[in-house]
Design an enzyme around this catalytic site. Structure first.
Site, PDB file in Angstrom:
ATOM      1  N   GLU A  33       0.840  -1.210   0.000  1.00 52.33           N
ATOM      2  CA  GLU A  33       0.000   0.000   0.000  1.00 52.33           C
ATOM      3  C   GLU A  33       0.867   1.250   0.000  1.00 52.33           C
ATOM      4  O   GLU A  33       2.021   1.220   0.418  1.00 52.33           O
ATOM      5  CB  GLU A  33      -0.884   0.008   1.263  1.00 52.33           C
ATOM      6  N   ASP A  34       0.283   2.355  -0.428  1.00 56.79           N
ATOM      7  CA  ASP A  34       0.997   3.629  -0.365  1.00 56.79           C
ATOM      8  C   ASP A  34       0.928   4.225   1.040  1.00 56.79           C
ATOM      9  O   ASP A  34       1.930   4.628   1.617  1.00 56.79           O
ATOM     10  CB  ASP A  34       0.456   4.630  -1.411  1.00 56.79           C
TER      11      ASP A  34
ATOM     12  N   ASP B  61      -4.295   5.375   6.395  1.00 57.67           N
ATOM     13  CA  ASP B  61      -4.832   6.590   6.990  1.00 57.67           C
ATOM     14  C   ASP B  61      -5.864   6.166   8.038  1.00 57.67           C
ATOM     15  O   ASP B  61      -5.508   5.859   9.170  1.00 57.67           O
ATOM     16  CB  ASP B  61      -5.429   7.409   5.841  1.00 57.67           C
ATOM     17  N   THR B  62      -7.140   6.096   7.674  1.00 65.83           N
ATOM     18  CA  THR B  62      -8.140   5.628   8.642  1.00 65.83           C
ATOM     19  C   THR B  62      -8.023   4.118   8.876  1.00 65.83           C
ATOM     20  O   THR B  62      -8.471   3.614   9.902  1.00 65.83           O
ATOM     21  CB  THR B  62      -9.571   5.910   8.133  1.00 65.83           C
TER      22      THR B  62
ATOM     23  N   PHE C 103      -1.620  16.147   4.629  1.00 64.60           N
ATOM     24  CA  PHE C 103      -1.960  15.510   3.355  1.00 64.60           C
ATOM     25  C   PHE C 103      -0.729  15.534   2.463  1.00 64.60           C
ATOM     26  O   PHE C 103      -0.164  16.585   2.189  1.00 64.60           O
ATOM     27  CB  PHE C 103      -3.141  16.211   2.674  1.00 64.60           C
TER      28      PHE C 103
ATOM     29  N   ARG D  64       1.424  12.347  -8.812  1.00 65.90           N
ATOM     30  CA  ARG D  64       1.889  10.976  -8.580  1.00 65.90           C
ATOM     31  C   ARG D  64       3.326  10.774  -9.046  1.00 65.90           C
ATOM     32  O   ARG D  64       4.042   9.917  -8.547  1.00 65.90           O
ATOM     33  CB  ARG D  64       0.988   9.983  -9.324  1.00 65.90           C
TER      34      ARG D  64
END
Ligand code: IMP
Ligand code: MG
Length: 178
Positions: A101-102, A105-106, A154, A167
């Protein structure tokens, strides 16, 4: 978004820091799975650059699989509904799989992915993420391999986007005004 946004300048993690960490992660993964085969699962689109660089540092027989979910929809707030755009998983059954995964977060996306993969009866599932934002966690996720822990900002670059841009930046930058 109508215009191409300006390039963010605040580098949080440099190209060489990313490179160094990936060498370490690749060595660790190669050692932990010694004499085994591994299915490396790329979570599109954000993990694409990390996946490609990490895979080349893993000295094991690897299979590649690609999954894609929809959740962010050009906003910084995750949507409640996560759905598969691509749920390809033909190589999972009875195999050792490592999700790449990059960012976590949640934790909702990872929870959704793991629950899906578990129904396909893999031998083992582990998680490798480039970034972790633990301050935003809603559901607990066990991370087996972590690149960097980051604060609640962010970020874009090295696969991560805002409105599909940024990206291709070779580093991770903070997006200050959105
Ligand atoms: P989660 O389901 O809340 O853990 O969100 C995971 C997904 O949200 C990641 O795979 C990213 O696509 C996206 N995301 C979360 N934080 C960021 C960020 O700081 N920049 C860009 N994308 C993010
Ligand atoms: Mg992602």
């Amino acid at each position: 978004m109508d215009k191409t946004p300006p390039i963010p300048k605040t580098v949080l993690i440099s190209e060489s820091q990313i490179r160094e960490r990936i060498l370490e992660l690749g060595k660790q993964i190669s050692k932990d799975y010694e004499n085994r085969e591994l299915v490396l699962i790329c979570v599109l689109r954000g993990a694409s650059l990390f996946f490609a660089d990490l895979a080349r540092e893993i000295s094991l027989p690897l299979r590649f699989e690609f999954l894609q979910t929809s959740s962010y929809h050009n906003s910084t707030e995750p949507s409640k509904n996560i759905q598969f755009i691509r749920a390809g998983s033909e190589y999972v059954k009875n195999r050792d799989v490592l999700i790449v995964e990059d960012i976590i977060d949640t934790g909702q996306t990872l929870k959704f992915l793991v629950e899906h993969l578990e129904t396909l009866n893999p031998n083992t599932i582990k998680i490798c993420t480039l970034l972790d934002k633990p301050s935003r966690r809603q559901v607990s996720v066990h991370i087996d391999y972590l690149g960097f822990e980051i604060p609640n900002v962010f970020v874009v670059g090295y696969g991560l986007d805002y409105g599909q841009f940024y990206r291709n930046l070779p580093y991770i930058a903070v997006l200050e005004s959105i």
